[in-house]
Design an enzyme around this catalytic site. Structure first.
Site, PDB file in Angstrom:
ATOM      1  N   ASP A  21     -97.050 -14.055  15.926  1.00 30.98           N
ATOM      2  CA  ASP A  21     -96.194 -13.230  15.064  1.00 30.98           C
ATOM      3  C   ASP A  21     -95.718 -13.909  13.775  1.00 30.98           C
ATOM      4  O   ASP A  21     -94.892 -13.355  13.055  1.00 30.98           O
ATOM      5  CB  ASP A  21     -94.960 -12.693  15.819  1.00 30.98           C
ATOM      6  CG  ASP A  21     -95.303 -11.480  16.680  1.00 30.98           C
ATOM      7  OD1 ASP A  21     -96.403 -10.910  16.478  1.00 30.98           O
ATOM      8  OD2 ASP A  21     -94.493 -11.107  17.537  1.00 30.98           O
ATOM      9  N   LYS A  24    -100.441 -14.740  10.983  1.00 33.16           N
ATOM     10  CA  LYS A  24    -101.801 -15.257  10.794  1.00 33.16           C
ATOM     11  C   LYS A  24    -102.778 -14.142  10.417  1.00 33.16           C
ATOM     12  O   LYS A  24    -103.571 -14.283   9.491  1.00 33.16           O
ATOM     13  CB  LYS A  24    -102.295 -15.943  12.079  1.00 33.16           C
ATOM     14  CG  LYS A  24    -101.466 -17.141  12.510  1.00 33.16           C
ATOM     15  CD  LYS A  24    -101.966 -17.734  13.802  1.00 33.16           C
ATOM     16  CE  LYS A  24    -101.808 -16.838  15.023  1.00 33.16           C
ATOM     17  NZ  LYS A  24    -100.399 -16.551  15.366  1.00 33.16           N
ATOM     18  N   THR A  25    -102.714 -13.048  11.168  1.00 26.62           N
ATOM     19  CA  THR A  25    -103.672 -11.966  10.937  1.00 26.62           C
ATOM     20  C   THR A  25    -103.368 -11.239   9.632  1.00 26.62           C
ATOM     21  O   THR A  25    -104.280 -10.908   8.864  1.00 26.62           O
ATOM     22  CB  THR A  25    -103.668 -10.996  12.137  1.00 26.62           C
ATOM     23  OG1 THR A  25    -103.943 -11.748  13.320  1.00 26.62           O
ATOM     24  CG2 THR A  25    -104.723  -9.912  11.986  1.00 26.62           C
ATOM     25  N   HIS A  84    -102.598 -17.123  21.940  1.00 27.51           N
ATOM     26  CA  HIS A  84    -102.473 -18.565  22.058  1.00 27.51           C
ATOM     27  C   HIS A  84    -103.585 -19.156  22.931  1.00 27.51           C
ATOM     28  O   HIS A  84    -104.190 -20.169  22.584  1.00 27.51           O
ATOM     29  CB  HIS A  84    -101.104 -18.901  22.627  1.00 27.51           C
ATOM     30  CG  HIS A  84    -100.889 -20.352  22.853  1.00 27.51           C
ATOM     31  ND1 HIS A  84    -100.950 -21.272  21.827  1.00 27.51           N
ATOM     32  CD2 HIS A  84    -100.663 -21.064  23.980  1.00 27.51           C
ATOM     33  CE1 HIS A  84    -100.733 -22.483  22.322  1.00 27.51           C
ATOM     34  NE2 HIS A  84    -100.571 -22.376  23.622  1.00 27.51           N
TER      35      HIS A  84
HETATM   36  P1  GDP Z   1     -99.860 -13.221  14.044  1.00 28.70           P
HETATM   37  O1  GDP Z   1     -99.492 -12.964  15.473  1.00 28.70           O
HETATM   38  O2  GDP Z   1     -99.512 -14.609  13.641  1.00 28.70           O
HETATM   39  O3  GDP Z   1    -101.265 -12.843  13.711  1.00 28.70           O
HETATM   40  O4  GDP Z   1     -98.883 -12.283  13.148  1.00 28.70           O
HETATM   41  P2  GDP Z   1     -99.180 -10.864  12.474  1.00 28.70           P
HETATM   42  O5  GDP Z   1    -100.034 -11.010  11.272  1.00 28.70           O
HETATM   43  O6  GDP Z   1     -99.639  -9.921  13.526  1.00 28.70           O
HETATM   44  O7  GDP Z   1     -97.727 -10.486  11.970  1.00 28.70           O
HETATM   45  C1  GDP Z   1     -96.629 -10.361  12.852  1.00 28.70           C
HETATM   46  C2  GDP Z   1     -95.546  -9.517  12.239  1.00 28.70           C
HETATM   47  O8  GDP Z   1     -95.010 -10.164  11.095  1.00 28.70           O
HETATM   48  C3  GDP Z   1     -96.033  -8.141  11.765  1.00 28.70           C
HETATM   49  O9  GDP Z   1     -95.039  -7.198  12.025  1.00 28.70           O
HETATM   50  C4  GDP Z   1     -96.210  -8.346  10.278  1.00 28.70           C
HETATM   51  O10 GDP Z   1     -96.073  -7.159   9.539  1.00 28.70           O
HETATM   52  C5  GDP Z   1     -95.103  -9.313   9.951  1.00 28.70           C
HETATM   53  N1  GDP Z   1     -95.443 -10.118   8.776  1.00 28.70           N
HETATM   54  C6  GDP Z   1     -96.595 -10.801   8.577  1.00 28.70           C
HETATM   55  N2  GDP Z   1     -96.585 -11.408   7.390  1.00 28.70           N
HETATM   56  C7  GDP Z   1     -95.408 -11.122   6.820  1.00 28.70           C
HETATM   57  C8  GDP Z   1     -94.815 -11.465   5.560  1.00 28.70           C
HETATM   58  O11 GDP Z   1     -95.376 -12.175   4.739  1.00 28.70           O
HETATM   59  N3  GDP Z   1     -93.570 -10.977   5.320  1.00 28.70           N
HETATM   60  C9  GDP Z   1     -92.904 -10.205   6.212  1.00 28.70           C
HETATM   61  N4  GDP Z   1     -91.685  -9.780   5.859  1.00 28.70           N
HETATM   62  N5  GDP Z   1     -93.438  -9.857   7.386  1.00 28.70           N
HETATM   63  C10 GDP Z   1     -94.675 -10.308   7.699  1.00 28.70           C
HETATM   64 MG    MG Z   2    -102.809 -12.218  14.953  1.00 32.14          MG
END
Ligand code: GDP
Ligand code: MG
Length: 398
Positions: A21, A24-25, A84
């Site tokens: 979260d 990354k994606t 993970h």
């Molecule tokens: P991952 O699990 O690392 O791949 O994270 P995700 O890309 O799925 O993002 C997790 C959450 O964080 C989602 O609700 C995204 O919309 C939010 N998010 C991701 N990048 C940003 C950002 O740059 N700014 C904000 N405010 N929210 C973000």
């Molecule tokens: Mg992801």
């Protein structure tokens, strides 16, 4: 019609890592979005990355997404993984072969357990360069909160230094994947700055052409009247017709020691020179058919010495992943799948003593026979026809 891939820029493999979260994606999608404006990438939306098809990799299923893009100076293949456990398995087998990584840390949350674990894994499997994306900077972007972001940055640099990454020198770029994805100019520029940092901070790996030639043998064929042919994908180095090579591995005891490459083909087409990544058939002068088999390697003479003892970092698959239901302990004797071959090995867990399904452990292994080994080499552990672990050689003990 499909056009052939033309290599115009050096190619690198990179990937995002970091706590769930932290973005990354979203960042991966944003990179393709930003670069698609100049035609250097095809935009890949979040959903297409996050719902990546499962890949079977040495019998282990890993969810992994590959996207491809170009900067001004380089061509990148970029991997992103949803969970993970996918990171752990992919990194431990060395499957990703990352030349560098983008560590994504949410500026709102700072370092979390998986942040630290991925940095540790990266170190263990030989990823030498990390660039930090301090993500979600849009959400903390006002006067007072910048102080908090500064603290997060400090904390990340300390974590990296603690793992030998020279945290003071590591580029830390404040970005917003989400806002860049929405087309916001300021945050689009932040993604460009991040890519600049990757371009300049992650050096070109010296694999491919420079390394000594090594081909893991997948198949052996006899061409009547011409000799023995071995086939496989070149792991590293370059080979030319006329090069001297040797065959190494279990009972590879051909008394002549080395031979000469007298023919070289890829998919039926003759070539004078082949390099890492190419799928080739090598015709080897005078080599008897029974002197080489799958699991052996063909290599530049003297470039690698087969040995049987090594230490490794190993992920023991959980029962849910098709692994064991019970722990393993010192004295465990599974089968090790290394390159194209497999060999039994004795496991010594040292002070850890016991490894439960789902654990990542360090072990010393003594193989049943000599195998050409090197640091960073990935392998799988199997018993009774199923994969129970995946690992990376951390040290060759001889
Ligand atoms: P991952 O699990 O690392 O791949 O994270 P995700 O890309 O799925 O993002 C997790 C959450 O964080 C989602 O609700 C995204 O919309 C939010 N998010 C991701 N990048 C940003 C950002 O740059 N700014 C904000 N405010 N929210 C973000
Ligand atoms: Mg992801």
């Amino acid at each position: 019609p499909k056009t052939a891939y033309v290599r115009t820029k050096p190619h690198l493999n990179i990937g995002t890592m970091g706590h769930v979260d932290h973005g990354k994606t979203t960042l991966t999608a944003a990179i393709t979005k930003v670069l698609s404006r100049t035609g250097s990438a095809t935009f890949v939306p979040f959903d297409r990355i996050d719902r990546a098809p499962e890949e079977a990799l040495r019998g282990i299923t890993i969810n992994i997404a590959h996207v491809e893009y170009e900067t001004d100076t380089r061509h990148y293949a970029h991997v992103d993984m949803p969970g993970h456990a996918d990171y752990v398995k992919n990194m431990v087998t060395g499957a990703a072969q990352l030349d560098g990584a983008i560590l994504v840390v949410s500026a709102l949350d700072g370092i979390m357990p998986q942040t630290a674990e991925h940095v540790l894994l990266a170190r263990q499997v030989g990823v030498d360069h990390i660039v930090v994306a301090l993500n979600k900077a849009d959400a903390v972007d006002d006067g007072e909160d910048t102080v908090l972001t500064d603290l997060v940055e400090l904390e990340v640099r300390e974590l990296l230094s603690a793992h030998g990454y020279g945290g003071d020198a590591v580029p830390v770029v404040r970005v917003s994947g989400l806002k860049a994805l929405e087309g916001d100019p300021r945050w689009t520029a932040s993604i460009e700055a991040l890519l600049d940092a990757v371009d300049t901070y992650v050096p070109m790996p010296e694999r491919y052409v420079d390394a000594p030639f090594l081909l893991p043998v997948e198949n052996v064929l006899t061409i009547t009247g011409r000799g023995t042919v071995v086939t496989g994908a070149i792991e590293r180095g370059t080979v030319r017709i006329g090069d001297r090579v040797e065959v190494l591995g279990a009972a590879a005891s051909w008394k002549e020691g080395s031979t000469v490459v007298t023919g070289l083909e890829t998919f039926g087409k003759p070539m004078a020179e082949a390099q890492a990544g190419d799928n080739v058939a090598l015709l080897l002068r005078g080599l008897p058919r029974d002197a080489v088999r799958r699991g052996h390697v063909v290599a530049t003479p003297g470039s690698t010495t087969p040995t049987r003892r090594f230490t490794a970092q190993v992920y023991v698959l959980s029962a849910r992943e098709g692994g064991r239901t019970t722990p393993v302990s010192t004295g465990y004797r599974p089968q090790f799948y290394i390159r194209t071959g497999d060999v039994v090995g004795d496991v010594d867990l040292g002070e850890t003593a016991v490894a439960r399904p789902g654990d990542t452990v360090t072990m010393t292994v003594e193989l049943g026979h000599d195998v050409p080994l090197e640091q960073g080499l990935g392998f799988a552990i199997r018993e009774g026809g199923r994969t129970v672990g995946s690992g990376t050689v951390t040290e060759v003990l001889g």
